[in-house]
Write a protein that holds these residues in place. Structure first.
Motif, PDB file in Angstrom:
ATOM      1  N   VAL A  50      19.902 -18.102 -37.108  1.00 47.55           N
ATOM      2  CA  VAL A  50      20.974 -17.566 -36.276  1.00 47.55           C
ATOM      3  C   VAL A  50      21.433 -18.644 -35.309  1.00 47.55           C
ATOM      4  O   VAL A  50      20.624 -19.417 -34.789  1.00 47.55           O
ATOM      5  CB  VAL A  50      20.486 -16.330 -35.477  1.00 47.55           C
ATOM      6  N   VAL A  51      22.741 -18.691 -35.046  1.00 49.33           N
ATOM      7  CA  VAL A  51      23.296 -19.598 -34.039  1.00 49.33           C
ATOM      8  C   VAL A  51      24.121 -18.796 -33.053  1.00 49.33           C
ATOM      9  O   VAL A  51      24.584 -17.694 -33.340  1.00 49.33           O
ATOM     10  CB  VAL A  51      24.162 -20.719 -34.661  1.00 49.33           C
ATOM     11  N   GLY A  52      24.296 -19.373 -31.884  1.00 49.71           N
ATOM     12  CA  GLY A  52      25.088 -18.733 -30.856  1.00 49.71           C
ATOM     13  C   GLY A  52      25.031 -19.555 -29.593  1.00 49.71           C
ATOM     14  O   GLY A  52      24.877 -20.771 -29.634  1.00 49.71           O
ATOM     15  N   ASP A  53      25.112 -18.871 -28.447  1.00 51.51           N
ATOM     16  CA  ASP A  53      25.018 -19.560 -27.170  1.00 51.51           C
ATOM     17  C   ASP A  53      24.157 -18.748 -26.217  1.00 51.51           C
ATOM     18  O   ASP A  53      24.003 -17.544 -26.360  1.00 51.51           O
ATOM     19  CB  ASP A  53      26.401 -19.852 -26.583  1.00 51.51           C
ATOM     20  N   VAL A  54      23.585 -19.467 -25.271  1.00 50.66           N
ATOM     21  CA  VAL A  54      22.619 -18.892 -24.346  1.00 50.66           C
ATOM     22  C   VAL A  54      22.827 -19.526 -22.973  1.00 50.66           C
ATOM     23  O   VAL A  54      23.261 -20.675 -22.875  1.00 50.66           O
ATOM     24  CB  VAL A  54      21.178 -19.140 -24.870  1.00 50.66           C
ATOM     25  N   TYR A  55      22.564 -18.762 -21.919  1.00 47.91           N
ATOM     26  CA  TYR A  55      22.512 -19.325 -20.568  1.00 47.91           C
ATOM     27  C   TYR A  55      21.064 -19.728 -20.317  1.00 47.91           C
ATOM     28  O   TYR A  55      20.238 -18.890 -19.979  1.00 47.91           O
ATOM     29  CB  TYR A  55      22.929 -18.294 -19.511  1.00 47.91           C
ATOM     30  N   HIS A  63      24.807 -22.947 -23.530  1.00 46.50           N
ATOM     31  CA  HIS A  63      24.382 -23.986 -24.456  1.00 46.50           C
ATOM     32  C   HIS A  63      24.253 -23.377 -25.842  1.00 46.50           C
ATOM     33  O   HIS A  63      23.772 -22.253 -25.994  1.00 46.50           O
ATOM     34  CB  HIS A  63      23.029 -24.572 -24.057  1.00 46.50           C
ATOM     35  N   ALA A  64      24.658 -24.129 -26.859  1.00 45.54           N
ATOM     36  CA  ALA A  64      24.491 -23.706 -28.243  1.00 45.54           C
ATOM     37  C   ALA A  64      23.005 -23.622 -28.559  1.00 45.54           C
ATOM     38  O   ALA A  64      22.207 -24.405 -28.044  1.00 45.54           O
ATOM     39  CB  ALA A  64      25.170 -24.700 -29.181  1.00 45.54           C
ATOM     40  N   PHE A  65      22.642 -22.646 -29.417  1.00 39.38           N
ATOM     41  CA  PHE A  65      21.255 -22.555 -29.854  1.00 39.38           C
ATOM     42  C   PHE A  65      21.183 -22.356 -31.355  1.00 39.38           C
ATOM     43  O   PHE A  65      22.120 -21.899 -31.992  1.00 39.38           O
ATOM     44  CB  PHE A  65      20.493 -21.441 -29.132  1.00 39.38           C
TER      45      PHE A  65
END
Length: 130
Positions: A50-55, A63-65
């Motif tokens: 899985v990809v996405g973004d996180v604080y 930031h992308a994860f």
């Protein structure tokens, strides 16, 4: 008339068996947050990466994860303060944008894909050929 009823019943039974065979189950997995408050999934591949973004903790920008094998990894940025991952292919290559430019994350490194002469670019997805 009797023959028609038998065909109708047989057809209904076949339809019910087909519906039952197509039943799908799902599960929900908490991906975590890297210590920050929120995370947002934006893409998934067939093997469950899985990809996405996180604080992340201590950082006011997304930031992308990449979430793979039960662990979330911060992919960093292209030198700016933020990044967003938007797609992942079967090989685990990730695409998204950071500091106003599209990127490709592959083999542990984020590569700036540049622009087509403008100021900004954005990558929304990636195919299995990369």
């Amino acid at each position: 008339m009797q023959h028609t009823k038998k065909l109708l019943v047989a057809g209904l039974l076949l339809s019910l068996n087909t519906l039952t065979a197509q039943a799908t189950t799902y599960s929900v997995t908490d991906l975590g947050t890297l210590g920050g408050g929120d995370s947002y999934a934006r893409g998934i591949n067939a093997i469950g990466q899985v990809v996405g973004d996180v604080y992340p903790a201590g950082n006011g920008a997304n930031h992308a994860f990449l979430y793979s094998n039960g662990a979330m990894q911060d992919l960093g940025t292209l030198g700016g303060t933020y990044s967003y991952a938007t797609g992942i292919n079967a090989s685990g290559q990730v695409t998204g944008y950071s500091a106003g430019h599209a990127f490709l994350y592959s083999n542990g490194a984020m590569q700036d894909l540049g622009t087509l002469g403008g100021t900004y670019s954005y990558a929304a997805g990636i195919n299995d050929s990369g």
